[in-house]
Motif scaffolding. Structure first.
Motif, PDB file in Angstrom:
ATOM      1  N   LEU A  71      -7.628  -6.985   1.513  1.00  0.00           N
ATOM      2  CA  LEU A  71      -7.109  -5.622   1.398  1.00  0.00           C
ATOM      3  C   LEU A  71      -7.915  -4.654   2.256  1.00  0.00           C
ATOM      4  O   LEU A  71      -7.349  -3.779   2.927  1.00  0.00           O
ATOM      5  CB  LEU A  71      -7.130  -5.171  -0.064  1.00  0.00           C
ATOM      6  CG  LEU A  71      -6.125  -5.816  -1.011  1.00  0.00           C
ATOM      7  CD1 LEU A  71      -6.352  -5.328  -2.439  1.00  0.00           C
ATOM      8  CD2 LEU A  71      -4.694  -5.529  -0.575  1.00  0.00           C
ATOM      9  N   LEU A  72      -9.232  -4.786   2.230  1.00  0.00           N
ATOM     10  CA  LEU A  72     -10.084  -3.881   2.993  1.00  0.00           C
ATOM     11  C   LEU A  72      -9.834  -4.019   4.490  1.00  0.00           C
ATOM     12  O   LEU A  72      -9.706  -3.018   5.211  1.00  0.00           O
ATOM     13  CB  LEU A  72     -11.556  -4.144   2.677  1.00  0.00           C
ATOM     14  CG  LEU A  72     -12.061  -3.662   1.326  1.00  0.00           C
ATOM     15  CD1 LEU A  72     -13.484  -4.150   1.084  1.00  0.00           C
ATOM     16  CD2 LEU A  72     -12.008  -2.144   1.239  1.00  0.00           C
TER      17      LEU A  72
ATOM     18  N   ALA B 180      -2.817  -8.094 -11.136  1.00  0.00           N
ATOM     19  CA  ALA B 180      -3.003  -7.519  -9.807  1.00  0.00           C
ATOM     20  C   ALA B 180      -4.430  -7.005  -9.658  1.00  0.00           C
ATOM     21  O   ALA B 180      -5.129  -6.768 -10.653  1.00  0.00           O
ATOM     22  CB  ALA B 180      -2.006  -6.382  -9.566  1.00  0.00           C
ATOM     23  N   VAL B 181      -4.855  -6.841  -8.407  1.00  0.00           N
ATOM     24  CA  VAL B 181      -6.102  -6.150  -8.070  1.00  0.00           C
ATOM     25  C   VAL B 181      -5.745  -5.083  -7.036  1.00  0.00           C
ATOM     26  O   VAL B 181      -4.750  -5.220  -6.305  1.00  0.00           O
ATOM     27  CB  VAL B 181      -7.187  -7.084  -7.512  1.00  0.00           C
ATOM     28  CG1 VAL B 181      -7.647  -8.067  -8.566  1.00  0.00           C
ATOM     29  CG2 VAL B 181      -6.703  -7.814  -6.266  1.00  0.00           C
ATOM     30  N   PHE B 182      -6.532  -4.003  -6.969  1.00  0.00           N
ATOM     31  CA  PHE B 182      -6.223  -2.953  -6.008  1.00  0.00           C
ATOM     32  C   PHE B 182      -7.484  -2.238  -5.570  1.00  0.00           C
ATOM     33  O   PHE B 182      -8.547  -2.343  -6.209  1.00  0.00           O
ATOM     34  CB  PHE B 182      -5.222  -1.949  -6.590  1.00  0.00           C
ATOM     35  CG  PHE B 182      -5.706  -1.212  -7.815  1.00  0.00           C
ATOM     36  CD1 PHE B 182      -6.346   0.009  -7.714  1.00  0.00           C
ATOM     37  CD2 PHE B 182      -5.517  -1.751  -9.087  1.00  0.00           C
ATOM     38  CE1 PHE B 182      -6.778   0.695  -8.841  1.00  0.00           C
ATOM     39  CE2 PHE B 182      -5.940  -1.076 -10.224  1.00  0.00           C
ATOM     40  CZ  PHE B 182      -6.570   0.145 -10.097  1.00  0.00           C
TER      41      PHE B 182
ATOM     42  N   PHE C  43       0.850  -1.190   0.000  1.00  0.00           N
ATOM     43  CA  PHE C  43       0.000   0.000   0.000  1.00  0.00           C
ATOM     44  C   PHE C  43       0.884   1.238   0.000  1.00  0.00           C
ATOM     45  O   PHE C  43       2.067   1.187   0.354  1.00  0.00           O
ATOM     46  CB  PHE C  43      -0.929   0.005   1.223  1.00  0.00           C
ATOM     47  CG  PHE C  43      -0.302   0.585   2.460  1.00  0.00           C
ATOM     48  CD1 PHE C  43      -0.579   1.881   2.865  1.00  0.00           C
ATOM     49  CD2 PHE C  43       0.596  -0.168   3.227  1.00  0.00           C
ATOM     50  CE1 PHE C  43       0.007   2.423   3.995  1.00  0.00           C
ATOM     51  CE2 PHE C  43       1.172   0.357   4.360  1.00  0.00           C
ATOM     52  CZ  PHE C  43       0.882   1.662   4.747  1.00  0.00           C
ATOM     53  N   HIS C  44       0.305   2.378  -0.385  1.00  0.00           N
ATOM     54  CA  HIS C  44       0.961   3.662  -0.220  1.00  0.00           C
ATOM     55  C   HIS C  44      -0.109   4.747  -0.151  1.00  0.00           C
ATOM     56  O   HIS C  44      -1.234   4.570  -0.620  1.00  0.00           O
ATOM     57  CB  HIS C  44       1.955   3.956  -1.346  1.00  0.00           C
ATOM     58  CG  HIS C  44       1.340   4.209  -2.684  1.00  0.00           C
ATOM     59  ND1 HIS C  44       0.782   3.208  -3.465  1.00  0.00           N
ATOM     60  CD2 HIS C  44       1.199   5.357  -3.395  1.00  0.00           C
ATOM     61  CE1 HIS C  44       0.331   3.717  -4.593  1.00  0.00           C
ATOM     62  NE2 HIS C  44       0.567   5.016  -4.579  1.00  0.00           N
ATOM     63  N   ASP C  45       0.249   5.866   0.477  1.00  0.00           N
ATOM     64  CA  ASP C  45      -0.654   7.003   0.649  1.00  0.00           C
ATOM     65  C   ASP C  45      -0.100   8.180  -0.147  1.00  0.00           C
ATOM     66  O   ASP C  45       0.755   8.927   0.354  1.00  0.00           O
ATOM     67  CB  ASP C  45      -0.776   7.385   2.128  1.00  0.00           C
ATOM     68  CG  ASP C  45      -1.329   6.249   2.980  1.00  0.00           C
ATOM     69  OD1 ASP C  45      -2.103   5.445   2.442  1.00  0.00           O
ATOM     70  OD2 ASP C  45      -0.986   6.168   4.176  1.00  0.00           O
TER      71      ASP C  45
ATOM     72  N   ILE D 147      -3.941   3.689  -1.460  1.00  0.00           N
ATOM     73  CA  ILE D 147      -4.012   2.689  -2.523  1.00  0.00           C
ATOM     74  C   ILE D 147      -3.346   1.412  -2.015  1.00  0.00           C
ATOM     75  O   ILE D 147      -2.189   1.443  -1.585  1.00  0.00           O
ATOM     76  CB  ILE D 147      -3.315   3.169  -3.806  1.00  0.00           C
ATOM     77  CG1 ILE D 147      -3.925   4.485  -4.296  1.00  0.00           C
ATOM     78  CG2 ILE D 147      -3.408   2.106  -4.900  1.00  0.00           C
ATOM     79  CD1 ILE D 147      -3.201   5.101  -5.474  1.00  0.00           C
ATOM     80  N   ALA D 148      -4.093   0.319  -2.037  1.00  0.00           N
ATOM     81  CA  ALA D 148      -3.558  -0.976  -1.615  1.00  0.00           C
ATOM     82  C   ALA D 148      -3.787  -1.980  -2.737  1.00  0.00           C
ATOM     83  O   ALA D 148      -4.824  -1.948  -3.409  1.00  0.00           O
ATOM     84  CB  ALA D 148      -4.231  -1.448  -0.329  1.00  0.00           C
ATOM     85  N   ARG D 149      -2.830  -2.892  -2.936  1.00  0.00           N
ATOM     86  CA  ARG D 149      -2.948  -3.830  -4.051  1.00  0.00           C
ATOM     87  C   ARG D 149      -2.358  -5.181  -3.700  1.00  0.00           C
ATOM     88  O   ARG D 149      -1.513  -5.306  -2.814  1.00  0.00           O
ATOM     89  CB  ARG D 149      -2.272  -3.280  -5.308  1.00  0.00           C
ATOM     90  CG  ARG D 149      -0.785  -3.061  -5.180  1.00  0.00           C
ATOM     91  CD  ARG D 149      -0.213  -2.435  -6.438  1.00  0.00           C
ATOM     92  NE  ARG D 149       0.028  -3.412  -7.495  1.00  0.00           N
ATOM     93  CZ  ARG D 149       0.334  -3.095  -8.750  1.00  0.00           C
ATOM     94  NH1 ARG D 149       0.383  -1.822  -9.110  1.00  0.00           N
ATOM     95  NH2 ARG D 149       0.562  -4.036  -9.653  1.00  0.00           N
TER      96      ARG D 149
END
Length: 337
Positions: free
Chosen positions: A52-53, A126-128, A18-20, A27-29
């Motif tokens: 992810l959630l 990938a999914v994000f 993830f990154h902010d 955003i997380a993937r």
């Protein structure tokens, strides 16, 4: 069983991250290993989204948040990222708190099933998720994978109306689904199909006013498959792309819609396509377009068609006689959500 499904998912996952990019966006993937995950394996993809959630979204504190789901599809020309479905709010409508619930699980599952039907046989690298929040207090990510999986099991075992969801029963009982290795052909009875562009805007509430943070479009040309599309025919624009140049979100939001409509004009001129369909044009996206053209589009002439407070069509012209966008229109769907 449930553990078997998680084991299959774990064996397919390369890593999660993830990154902010800026305050209010996370955003997380999850990236998959080769040979990657099939779009048709939505029963496993929904578990990945829930992971992810729970790990990156529900573990935080915030006043309000919503998220979108994204796929990164493998095509011959490379990776193609795109957002699927509407933004989903994380807060519970009744009590305002954010916690995993079957309503959100259902919405995610429905989005993934649509993509399974559209892109059966295609692969995802990938999914994000993209989470947009207000007043988020960043907390340490302390949940282990076992704790995350336990929360998912508790959610699914409670189910909807007290039972396990039917879609989950399919994978829990170990049934094997049959997947087609091809996309079925369109019936030849439909003649004279015209090319078009589909587009969408996403917003976030800033001082109770909707501000665009993302926009995108896809050029749908008859006779050309998704995998053969050129990069210029699939565009996504995000507000954080302008972060180095604009320190305020309002400036990034304005530049997002400017860049989106400028790019849309260029591709329309290049392809000769004059019709763009927006997801919710009559009540929402149409207002955003009108605001841009009336406030900043001094070189354009617009002709909106409205009735009963709904925008049905917006025609955009550039210049007087020798205009570039002859009858460039944004029609509204027959039914607006």
């Amino acid at each position: 069983m449930f553990k078997h499904s998680l084991k299959r998912l774990k064996s397919a996952v390369d890593r999660d991250s993830f990154h902010d990019p800026y305050l209010g966006l996370r955003i997380a993937r999850i990236d998959y290993k080769k040979p990657y995950m099939l779009c048709s394996q939505y029963e496993l993809i929904v578990l990945a989204i829930m992971q992810l959630l729970i790990k990156y979204a529900y573990s935080q504190e915030f006043k309000y948040a919503k998220f979108t789901i994204g796929y990164i599809m493998k095509v011959p020309s490379g990776d193609v990222p795109y957002i699927i479905g509407f933004a989903i709010r994380l807060n519970d409508n009744s009590i305002g708190n954010a916690h995993p619930n079957m309503t959100i699980y259902e919405q995610i599952l429905n989005f993934l099933k649509v993509k399974e039907e559209n892109y059966d046989g295609l692969f995802l690298s990938a999914v994000f998720i993209r989470m947009y929040s207000i007043d988020m207090v960043v907390r340490e990510l302390a949940l282990s994978l076992d704790e995350i999986d336990s929360q998912i099991w508790d959610l699914l075992s409670s189910g909807l109306s007290g039972g396990i969801h039917q879609e989950f029963l399919t994978i829990a009982r170990g049934r094997k689904r049959s997947y087609k290795t091809y996309i079925t052909a369109t019936k030849s009875s439909i003649k004279d199909k015209k090319s078009f562009i589909v587009a969408n805007l996403e917003t976030i509430l800033v001082n109770y006013i909707h501000k665009p943070y993302a926009a995108g479009y896809l050029v749908e040309q008859q006779g050309i498959t998704i995998g053969a599309l050129q990069d210029s025919k699939f565009i996504t624009i995000f507000s954080e792309n302008y972060n180095p140049d604009f320190s305020y979100f309002q400036d990034r939001s304005n530049r997002t819609i400017f860049g989106f409509l400028e790019s849309l004009e260029k591709v329309a001129n290049f392809t000769g396509i004059r019709i763009v369909y927006f997801l919710n044009f009559s009540h929402f996206d149409g207002i955003m377009n009108l605001k841009y053209y009336t406030t900043y589009g001094g070189t354009y002439t617009i002709k909106p068609l409205m009735r009963n407070m709904r925008i049905y069509t917006l025609e955009v012209y550039k210049g007087k006689k020798d205009f570039d966008l002859s009858g460039f229109s944004y029609p509204s769907p027959r039914k607006s959500s």
